[in-house]
Design an enzyme around this catalytic site. Sequence first.
Site, PDB file in Angstrom:
ATOM      1  N   ILE A   7       0.419  -1.084   0.070  1.00 27.72           N
ATOM      2  CA  ILE A   7       0.274  -0.256  -0.267  1.00 27.72           C
ATOM      3  C   ILE A   7       1.439   1.591   0.377  1.00 27.72           C
ATOM      4  O   ILE A   7       1.780   1.567   1.300  1.00 27.72           O
ATOM      5  CB  ILE A   7      -0.834  -0.149   1.381  1.00 27.72           C
ATOM      6  CG1 ILE A   7      -1.859  -1.033   0.909  1.00 27.72           C
ATOM      7  CG2 ILE A   7      -1.652   1.268   1.314  1.00 27.72           C
ATOM      8  CD1 ILE A   7      -2.887  -1.749   2.615  1.00 27.72           C
ATOM      9  N   ASN A  82      -2.281   4.042  -4.076  1.00 22.21           N
ATOM     10  CA  ASN A  82      -3.039   5.344  -2.989  1.00 22.21           C
ATOM     11  C   ASN A  82      -2.605   6.336  -3.158  1.00 22.21           C
ATOM     12  O   ASN A  82      -3.249   7.572  -3.047  1.00 22.21           O
ATOM     13  CB  ASN A  82      -3.388   4.628  -1.379  1.00 22.21           C
ATOM     14  CG  ASN A  82      -3.828   5.823  -0.666  1.00 22.21           C
ATOM     15  OD1 ASN A  82      -5.022   6.403  -0.671  1.00 22.21           O
ATOM     16  ND2 ASN A  82      -2.781   5.846   0.129  1.00 22.21           N
ATOM     17  N   TYR A 148      -4.421  17.345 -11.182  1.00 23.47           N
ATOM     18  CA  TYR A 148      -5.353  16.248 -10.132  1.00 23.47           C
ATOM     19  C   TYR A 148      -5.661  14.813 -11.182  1.00 23.47           C
ATOM     20  O   TYR A 148      -5.507  13.872 -11.535  1.00 23.47           O
ATOM     21  CB  TYR A 148      -6.122  17.013  -9.165  1.00 23.47           C
ATOM     22  CG  TYR A 148      -6.280  15.639  -8.067  1.00 23.47           C
ATOM     23  CD1 TYR A 148      -5.697  14.785  -7.584  1.00 23.47           C
ATOM     24  CD2 TYR A 148      -7.630  15.091  -8.116  1.00 23.47           C
ATOM     25  CE1 TYR A 148      -5.776  13.704  -6.533  1.00 23.47           C
ATOM     26  CE2 TYR A 148      -8.364  14.444  -7.376  1.00 23.47           C
ATOM     27  CZ  TYR A 148      -7.244  13.110  -6.715  1.00 23.47           C
ATOM     28  OH  TYR A 148      -7.340  12.457  -5.463  1.00 23.47           O
ATOM     29  N   LYS A 152      -5.370  11.093 -12.707  1.00 23.27           N
ATOM     30  CA  LYS A 152      -6.019   9.828 -12.264  1.00 23.27           C
ATOM     31  C   LYS A 152      -6.800   9.377 -13.958  1.00 23.27           C
ATOM     32  O   LYS A 152      -6.686   8.138 -13.682  1.00 23.27           O
ATOM     33  CB  LYS A 152      -7.659  10.196 -11.388  1.00 23.27           C
ATOM     34  CG  LYS A 152      -7.260  10.936  -9.988  1.00 23.27           C
ATOM     35  CD  LYS A 152      -6.447   9.582  -9.290  1.00 23.27           C
ATOM     36  CE  LYS A 152      -5.091  10.698  -8.038  1.00 23.27           C
ATOM     37  NZ  LYS A 152      -5.870   8.753  -7.221  1.00 23.27           N
ATOM     38  N   VAL A 180     -13.604  10.874   0.396  1.00 22.94           N
ATOM     39  CA  VAL A 180     -13.316  10.521   1.768  1.00 22.94           C
ATOM     40  C   VAL A 180     -12.731  11.701   2.588  1.00 22.94           C
ATOM     41  O   VAL A 180     -12.343  12.560   2.279  1.00 22.94           O
ATOM     42  CB  VAL A 180     -12.703   9.322   1.662  1.00 22.94           C
ATOM     43  CG1 VAL A 180     -12.018   8.772   2.875  1.00 22.94           C
ATOM     44  CG2 VAL A 180     -12.790   8.190   0.430  1.00 22.94           C
ATOM     45  N   THR A 182     -10.234  13.136   4.460  1.00 21.01           N
ATOM     46  CA  THR A 182      -8.676  13.251   4.695  1.00 21.01           C
ATOM     47  C   THR A 182      -7.993  14.541   4.780  1.00 21.01           C
ATOM     48  O   THR A 182      -9.015  15.319   4.614  1.00 21.01           O
ATOM     49  CB  THR A 182      -8.539  12.256   3.325  1.00 21.01           C
ATOM     50  OG1 THR A 182      -8.183  12.814   2.519  1.00 21.01           O
ATOM     51  CG2 THR A 182      -8.587  10.883   3.735  1.00 21.01           C
TER      52      THR A 182
END
Length: 242
Positions: A7, A82, A148, A152, A180, A182
Amino acid sequence: MNTKTIITGHSSGLGKALAGHYLQAGCGVLGLARRQAGLRPFEKLAEQRIDLSDTAALSAWLAGGFLERFIEGADEIILINNAAAVAPNAVAGRQQAAEIAAAVPLNITAPILLANHLIGCKPERAVLKIAHIGSGAGRNAYPGWSVYGAAKAALDHHARCVAAERHPRVQIASIAPGVVDTAMQNEIRRAHEADFPMVRRFIDLKSEGGLSSPETAAAEIAAMIASENFGTEVTDDVRRLR
């Protein structure tokens, strides 16, 4: 089953929640990040401090054989790409050159290097599952996210191409996790509206409870990876299952 999980960006946010999920499931976890995560059980966790935006450092580390030693004897290998930088949160012409130069190798080059290396070195009988953490920003055009979003979108297409190559015992998908709660979201909400016209949308999402927790998103992503149908939808989204 002997499952080994790699990860990136495991020291915080979604990556930390993913690492915690797999550790609690009894899997061996290798975390790649600039900082250690402080997760338990320690005996199941290996950590490599590395700046994934430093392509030369990552290439040298891969050449050192650590990944081969980590996955030795595994029946199943899971790579979750990730780690990512959301900056620059700015429209073209107002972006900082240094932020662009840091984001591209972290968001695109590192995931591709890791995927390529594992496809090449995995044990013949082991199943390799590669999950890129994608984003709706790579599938829709948003002002302020040209860098960004482009990154992706690149991961989405990398997954499509690798899937089309039909490597034996390799499954791959790019999974959008939704929004999310974060530190990345904190960074987004601090952006100036002149730079990032969508900032109000993300402020409202936070105030209205529209963010999922890292733990919820991690469990959803892990369930998708565990599914026998993983990779059937090469560009996937956790919200499809809600």
